[in-house]
Design a protein around this motif. Sequence first.
Motif, mmCIF file in Angstrom:
data_model
loop_
_atom_site.group_PDB
_atom_site.id
_atom_site.type_symbol
_atom_site.label_atom_id
_atom_site.label_comp_id
_atom_site.label_asym_id
_atom_site.label_seq_id
_atom_site.Cartn_x
_atom_site.Cartn_y
_atom_site.Cartn_z
ATOM 1 N N ASP A 198 0.847 -1.193 0.000
ATOM 2 C CA ASP A 198 0.000 0.000 0.000
ATOM 3 C C ASP A 198 0.880 1.239 0.000
ATOM 4 O OD1 ASP A 198 -2.561 -1.311 0.221
ATOM 5 O OD2 ASP A 198 -1.853 -1.958 2.183
ATOM 6 N N ARG A 199 1.950 1.210 0.793
ATOM 7 C CA ARG A 199 2.912 2.318 0.789
ATOM 8 C C ARG A 199 4.325 1.729 0.858
ATOM 9 N NH1 ARG A 199 2.809 6.467 4.887
ATOM 10 N NH2 ARG A 199 2.459 4.767 6.362
ATOM 11 N N THR A 213 2.537 5.935 -1.637
ATOM 12 C CA THR A 213 1.985 4.779 -2.349
ATOM 13 C C THR A 213 2.850 4.542 -3.592
ATOM 14 O OG1 THR A 213 0.571 6.196 -3.701
ATOM 15 C CG2 THR A 213 -0.384 5.379 -1.667
#
Length: 307
Positions: A198-199, A213
């Motif tokens: 996600d990041r 991200t």
Amino acid sequence: MQNAVELRQVYKQYGSHPAVHDMTLHIRMGEVFGIVGPNGAGKTTLIEMIEGLRTADSGDIIVLGLDVRKQAKAIKQRIGVLLQSTSIPDKARVGEVLALFSSFYPSPMDRGQLSRFLNLEDKMNEAVKSLSSGWKQRVSLALALINNPDIVFLDEPSMGLDPNARKEMWAMIHRMKEEGRTIVVTTHYMEEAQTLCDRVAVINQGRLIAVDTPRKLIATLGGTKRISFKAANQMSKEALEALTGVVSLEWGGDYAGLNSNDMDQTLKGLFQLAADEGWTVSELRLEDGSMNEVFTQLTDQGKKVSV
Ligand SMILES: Nc1ncnc2c1ncn2[C@@H]1O[C@H](COP(=O)(O)OP(=O)(O)OP(=O)(O)O)[C@@H](O)[C@H]1O
């Protein structure tokens, strides 16, 4: 919502060599958080400080609201760490290893459920040493999950796995996330960071260079896009290289690939050139930048870019 992990100005040096430099970052509950960086960047030191296996020289590390310095024992009950498969007693059978590690925790996961989750049911009677590296990695993952952890730390989970085993590892990580766990993963594979996380935090020489991200990192730093198409005999390589925006030209078999930092202008020029030289652009494909480029941009020759 409380963060899974918070680091505030964390510093660690070995001798006079700083390995992690004033690192401040947070990892959100339920996200897959990637840490990437070249060899020696400080990834393992960072992750092991969060796990409580190494001590920071200064700064604060808070895991699930608990202070690593003062509440390391309580934290260890709630985190899972992927061990290198070499640290598993390999003469034992898979089922025996799971039973042994279960006994270390007051409320371990149900072993049947765990082996179903990882498709290990048929391997329970096999000796760990007889397993392929992909299956050994599954056993390691089972051990990381055995205490039903809120956060799972995976240091290079797909290192040495073949492409199929790697894809299976990714699927398992997705399912762990779906169960609501937070996953922290270090990797050298940019495709893994791009697909899974996600990041992503990019670190270099112990410093945090960027965290965002994959999409935003790529939009900001994965500057060049790829235009590929079927090569025609009449094409002039020199003219293609000279098109506006073209950074480099790849020429492979039947295909030509243009890496461009100005897709619109390059496409315009490409169609014009085809018309001028009397060939047609066919099998055209446009591809976005990638985490590979972001990585090179941020870490190449120690270059530092702020995002
Ligand atoms: N126990 C140690 N004693 C002394 N120096 C160390 C120790 N562990 C790591 N280092 C040094 O600290 C720096 C960061 O190492 P670290 O292993 O954290 O990096 P890394 O990003 O995980 O690297 P890799 O991708 O190669 O695993 C390196 O320069 C390394 O040589």
